[in-house]
Design a protein around this motif. Structure first.
Motif, PDB file in Angstrom:
ATOM      1  N   THR A 185      -9.037  -7.339  -8.628  1.00 22.76           N
ATOM      2  CA  THR A 185      -7.648  -7.492  -8.163  1.00 22.76           C
ATOM      3  C   THR A 185      -7.362  -8.926  -7.710  1.00 22.76           C
ATOM      4  O   THR A 185      -8.276  -9.692  -7.423  1.00 22.76           O
ATOM      5  N   GLY A 186      -6.082  -9.248  -7.653  1.00 14.42           N
ATOM      6  CA  GLY A 186      -5.653 -10.567  -7.175  1.00 14.42           C
ATOM      7  C   GLY A 186      -4.597 -11.167  -8.090  1.00 14.42           C
ATOM      8  O   GLY A 186      -4.718 -11.083  -9.315  1.00 14.42           O
ATOM      9  N   ILE A 187      -3.549 -11.710  -7.458  1.00 12.17           N
ATOM     10  CA  ILE A 187      -2.495 -12.406  -8.203  1.00 12.17           C
ATOM     11  C   ILE A 187      -2.243 -13.712  -7.461  1.00 12.17           C
ATOM     12  O   ILE A 187      -2.086 -13.695  -6.232  1.00 12.17           O
ATOM     13  N   SER A 188      -2.233 -14.850  -8.179  1.00 16.03           N
ATOM     14  CA  SER A 188      -1.950 -16.105  -7.479  1.00 16.03           C
ATOM     15  C   SER A 188      -1.248 -17.104  -8.388  1.00 16.03           C
ATOM     16  O   SER A 188      -1.435 -17.083  -9.608  1.00 16.03           O
ATOM     17  N   VAL A 189      -0.447 -17.955  -7.756  1.00 14.21           N
ATOM     18  CA  VAL A 189       0.210 -19.043  -8.488  1.00 14.21           C
ATOM     19  C   VAL A 189      -0.809 -20.173  -8.575  1.00 14.21           C
ATOM     20  O   VAL A 189      -1.353 -20.598  -7.559  1.00 14.21           O
ATOM     21  N   SER A 227      -5.634 -10.912 -12.011  1.00 13.43           N
ATOM     22  CA  SER A 227      -6.947 -10.343 -12.324  1.00 13.43           C
ATOM     23  C   SER A 227      -6.796  -9.122 -13.228  1.00 13.43           C
ATOM     24  O   SER A 227      -5.769  -8.427 -13.191  1.00 13.43           O
ATOM     25  N   ALA A 228      -7.850  -8.872 -14.002  1.00 13.73           N
ATOM     26  CA  ALA A 228      -7.785  -7.872 -15.072  1.00 13.73           C
ATOM     27  C   ALA A 228      -7.463  -6.460 -14.587  1.00 13.73           C
ATOM     28  O   ALA A 228      -6.849  -5.674 -15.303  1.00 13.73           O
ATOM     29  N   GLY A 229      -7.848  -6.131 -13.353  1.00 12.70           N
ATOM     30  CA  GLY A 229      -7.672  -4.754 -12.890  1.00 12.70           C
ATOM     31  C   GLY A 229      -6.310  -4.484 -12.269  1.00 12.70           C
ATOM     32  O   GLY A 229      -6.029  -3.354 -11.853  1.00 12.70           O
ATOM     33  N   PHE A 258       2.384  -5.741 -11.731  1.00  7.50           N
ATOM     34  CA  PHE A 258       2.367  -7.198 -11.904  1.00  7.50           C
ATOM     35  C   PHE A 258       3.724  -7.689 -12.429  1.00  7.50           C
ATOM     36  O   PHE A 258       4.267  -8.693 -11.953  1.00  7.50           O
ATOM     37  N   VAL A 259       4.290  -6.959 -13.404  1.00  3.49           N
ATOM     38  CA  VAL A 259       5.605  -7.335 -13.946  1.00  3.49           C
ATOM     39  C   VAL A 259       6.641  -7.300 -12.808  1.00  3.49           C
ATOM     40  O   VAL A 259       7.450  -8.228 -12.659  1.00  3.49           O
ATOM     41  N   LEU A 260       6.591  -6.267 -11.976  1.00  5.45           N
ATOM     42  CA  LEU A 260       7.540  -6.163 -10.852  1.00  5.45           C
ATOM     43  C   LEU A 260       7.360  -7.325  -9.873  1.00  5.45           C
ATOM     44  O   LEU A 260       8.329  -7.857  -9.329  1.00  5.45           O
ATOM     45  N   TRP A 261       6.116  -7.734  -9.662  1.00  2.88           N
ATOM     46  CA  TRP A 261       5.816  -8.879  -8.784  1.00  2.88           C
ATOM     47  C   TRP A 261       6.515 -10.131  -9.332  1.00  2.88           C
ATOM     48  O   TRP A 261       7.158 -10.876  -8.577  1.00  2.88           O
ATOM     49  N   CYS A 262       6.411 -10.335 -10.660  1.00  2.00           N
ATOM     50  CA  CYS A 262       7.034 -11.518 -11.293  1.00  2.00           C
ATOM     51  C   CYS A 262       8.557 -11.443 -11.157  1.00  2.00           C
ATOM     52  O   CYS A 262       9.213 -12.439 -10.840  1.00  2.00           O
ATOM     53  N   ILE A 263       9.106 -10.256 -11.392  1.00  2.00           N
ATOM     54  CA  ILE A 263      10.570 -10.093 -11.311  1.00  2.00           C
ATOM     55  C   ILE A 263      11.040 -10.382  -9.882  1.00  2.00           C
ATOM     56  O   ILE A 263      12.019 -11.089  -9.665  1.00  2.00           O
ATOM     57  N   GLU A 264      10.278  -9.881  -8.931  1.00  2.00           N
ATOM     58  CA  GLU A 264      10.658 -10.081  -7.530  1.00  2.00           C
ATOM     59  C   GLU A 264      10.661 -11.564  -7.149  1.00  2.00           C
ATOM     60  O   GLU A 264      11.482 -12.018  -6.350  1.00  2.00           O
ATOM     61  N   PHE A 294     -14.397 -10.395 -32.113  1.00  2.00           N
ATOM     62  CA  PHE A 294     -15.118 -10.357 -30.826  1.00  2.00           C
ATOM     63  C   PHE A 294     -15.082  -8.980 -30.165  1.00  2.00           C
ATOM     64  O   PHE A 294     -15.246  -8.849 -28.943  1.00  2.00           O
ATOM     65  N   LYS A 295     -14.872  -7.947 -30.998  1.00  2.00           N
ATOM     66  CA  LYS A 295     -14.773  -6.583 -30.463  1.00  2.00           C
ATOM     67  C   LYS A 295     -16.009  -6.231 -29.596  1.00  2.00           C
ATOM     68  O   LYS A 295     -17.142  -6.480 -30.014  1.00  2.00           O
ATOM     69  N   ASN A 296     -15.767  -5.708 -28.416  1.00  2.00           N
ATOM     70  CA  ASN A 296     -16.813  -5.282 -27.469  1.00  2.00           C
ATOM     71  C   ASN A 296     -17.751  -6.396 -27.001  1.00  2.00           C
ATOM     72  O   ASN A 296     -18.836  -6.132 -26.505  1.00  2.00           O
ATOM     73  N   GLN A 297     -17.345  -7.659 -27.190  1.00  2.00           N
ATOM     74  CA  GLN A 297     -18.259  -8.744 -26.806  1.00  2.00           C
ATOM     75  C   GLN A 297     -17.915  -9.397 -25.478  1.00  2.00           C
ATOM     76  O   GLN A 297     -18.738 -10.079 -24.897  1.00  2.00           O
ATOM     77  N   PHE A 298     -16.666  -9.205 -25.005  1.00  2.00           N
ATOM     78  CA  PHE A 298     -16.249  -9.885 -23.770  1.00  2.00           C
ATOM     79  C   PHE A 298     -15.619  -8.923 -22.770  1.00  2.00           C
ATOM     80  O   PHE A 298     -14.928  -7.977 -23.170  1.00  2.00           O
ATOM     81  N   LEU A 299     -15.842  -9.207 -21.511  1.00  2.00           N
ATOM     82  CA  LEU A 299     -15.052  -8.558 -20.459  1.00  2.00           C
ATOM     83  C   LEU A 299     -13.987  -9.580 -20.064  1.00  2.00           C
ATOM     84  O   LEU A 299     -14.321 -10.709 -19.687  1.00  2.00           O
ATOM     85  N   ILE A 300     -12.731  -9.206 -20.197  1.00  2.00           N
ATOM     86  CA  ILE A 300     -11.649 -10.101 -19.775  1.00  2.00           C
ATOM     87  C   ILE A 300     -11.532  -9.971 -18.264  1.00  2.00           C
ATOM     88  O   ILE A 300     -11.405  -8.852 -17.745  1.00  2.00           O
ATOM     89  N   SER A 301     -11.622 -11.116 -17.547  1.00  2.00           N
ATOM     90  CA  SER A 301     -11.612 -11.002 -16.081  1.00  2.00           C
ATOM     91  C   SER A 301     -10.274 -11.389 -15.473  1.00  2.00           C
ATOM     92  O   SER A 301      -9.902 -10.853 -14.423  1.00  2.00           O
ATOM     93  N   SER A 302      -9.534 -12.307 -16.110  1.00  2.00           N
ATOM     94  CA  SER A 302      -8.189 -12.625 -15.609  1.00  2.00           C
ATOM     95  C   SER A 302      -7.350 -13.208 -16.733  1.00  2.00           C
ATOM     96  O   SER A 302      -7.883 -13.675 -17.741  1.00  2.00           O
ATOM     97  N   VAL A 303      -6.040 -13.156 -16.531  1.00  2.00           N
ATOM     98  CA  VAL A 303      -5.113 -13.712 -17.520  1.00  2.00           C
ATOM     99  C   VAL A 303      -4.120 -14.598 -16.776  1.00  2.00           C
ATOM    100  O   VAL A 303      -3.616 -14.221 -15.713  1.00  2.00           O
ATOM    101  N   THR A 304      -3.857 -15.792 -17.331  1.00  2.00           N
ATOM    102  CA  THR A 304      -2.865 -16.694 -16.739  1.00  2.00           C
ATOM    103  C   THR A 304      -1.635 -16.753 -17.641  1.00  2.00           C
ATOM    104  O   THR A 304      -1.762 -16.941 -18.857  1.00  2.00           O
TER     105      THR A 304
END
Ligand code: FAD
Ligand code: EPU
Length: 344
Positions: A72-76, A89-91, A97-103, A172-182
């Motif tokens: 968890t975690g959301i940051s600018v 964060s991925a979880g 998260f979309v609502l957080w951005c809209i707000e 890259f199927k099943n090769q990575f755990l995505i941990s965060s997205v920017t």
């Protein structure tokens, strides 16, 4: 690291399929994952990284280890006069998260409101709805290579995003755990309201001045009226992708089916049309499946593309229905429809 044994996956998939996993571990931090990577039970078994389980059909018990991502975690992380870069964060739950951005008045994700699942899965199939895809505002993601534990960054172009596609579903199927997205979000919104019923819905809502929130609310209203709520009726959204056919295939198809809805695809705004997308929901409805119940499963009454579990369906039952639907579309139209849902 707490690795549980013989865990029911019923609460972890929106199709509500009652299967079990040999092993199950929930990871809340990257350190948890590093620890898990050293465990013998992890190393010697097949692995499945799980988010919200809203794009998965379990066809049998999982003979391996399910790793439930709960980062968890959301940051600018950066801003300038036009854009704000937000790292999630991925979880994190996608819609929250979309609502957080809209707000925060940050534009770009409002058309993707109410899509189930977690942030980490969004780039997997480049989620899309109402004229927007994640790739439109995706900056980069951080992933951990499962075989080595190494951290790797993927920029937009490196993800090779396409319609419901990315490298993570392919090479890259099943090769990575995505941990965060920017995401790079806009301070100044560029509203995208041309798709489907958005304008009409905004009128119904008596919206005089467009805002990020109003567009998000319109999308939520449309989706709630069309798609079954997985908390009420098990499903994983569109079961199949909409097929994309060549211009030549399209001419033949439309001469036989002149009323079929269709969407021309331009590679860039001014380039000539090379392909057409045909709605799989229409093809399936024309084959007589819409609203039809087969055992404990069926095609939904208001959206033929959504296969549902009426209660007690096995994953294999849903899969067999999908195969039958696929065959009937091929026999009637000569068009192959492929699953969007990940079959496990
Ligand atoms: P899961 O189902 O848990 O996993 C999906 C895939 O991603 C699996 O292969 C899994 O192994 C992998 N994965 C998940 N998390 C990670 C991670 N952190 N690292 C590496 N791999 C990972 N999709 C759309 O694109 N547009 C829509 O409009 C849409 N509408 C939907 C409506 C309904 C009612 C439902 C039920 C589904 C809908 N979907 C839609 C599909 C689904 O919500 C999305 O694909 C979503 O992104 C899946 O997220 P998830 O966390 O549930 O992924
Ligand atoms: N249609 C029918 N019968 C049906 C369903 C649809 O004739 O039973 C026709 C509609 O009349 C319309 C066309 O098909 O002309 C398209 O229908 P709709 O707008 O409902 O969208 P879709 O193509 O079925 C796609 C995505 C959805 C996304 C919506 C909105 C795919 C596979 N599905 O559905 O994504 O939310 O557009 O953008 O691309 C998902 O991926 O899980 C998903 C729900």
């Amino acid at each position: 690291m707490n690795i549980q044994q013989n865990i029911s996956l019923l609460p972890y998939n929106t199709f509500h399929i009652a299967v079990a996993s040999k092993y199950f571990a929930e990871i809340k931090t990257e350190n948890d994952f590093s620890e898990l990577l050293r465990e013998e039970k992890f190393q010697s078994n097949q692995k499945l990284i799980l988010g919200g389980g809203s794009n998965i059909l379990f066809t049998k018990n999982f003979d391996g280890i399910v790793v439930k991502n709960s980062f968890t975690g959301i940051s600018v992380v950066k801003e300038d006069e036009n854009y704000v870069w937000v790292k999630a964060s991925a979880g994190e739950v996608w819609h929250q998260f979309v609502l957080w951005c809209i707000e925060k008045n940050l534009a770009g994700l409002e058309n993707l409101s109410l899509i189930p699942g977690q942030v980490g899965a969004a780039p997997m199939q480049n989620i899309g709805a109402y004229g927007v895809e994640v790739k439109d505002v995706f900056d980069k993601l951080e992933a951990i290579e499962i075989a080595t534990g190494e951290k790797v960054n993927f920029k937009n172009a490196e993800c090779e995003f396409g319609y419901r596609e990315s490298v993570f579903k392919n090479k890259f199927k099943n090769q990575f755990l995505i941990s965060s997205v920017t995401f790079r979000l806009n301070r100044i919104p560029k509203f995208n309201v041309n798709y489907g019923d958005i304008k009409m819905t905004l009128d119904e809502m008596r919206v005089n001045e467009l805002s990020i929130k109003a567009v998000g609310d319109a999308v939520i209203k449309i989706r709630s009226s069309k798609l079954p709520d997985p908390n009420v009726l098990g499903n994983a959204g569109s079961f199949f992708k909409n097929p994309v056919i060549t211009k030549e295939e399209f001419y033949l198809f439309i001469s036989k089916n002149p009323i079929a809805p269709n969407y021309p695809i331009h590679q860039s705004p001014n380039s000539p049309i090379k392909q057409y997308k045909i709605p799989a929901g229409w093809l399936i409805e024309q084959c007589g499946w819409k609203g039809k119940m087969v055992g404990h499963t069926g095609s939904h009454k208001s959206q033929a593309l959504v296969l549902v579990n009426y209660g007690g369906a096995t994953g294999n039952e849903v899969y067999q229905l999908a195969l039958e639907i696929q065959k009937s579309v091929l026999d009637k139209f000569g068009i192959t429809i492929s699953p969007e849902v990940n079959l496990v």
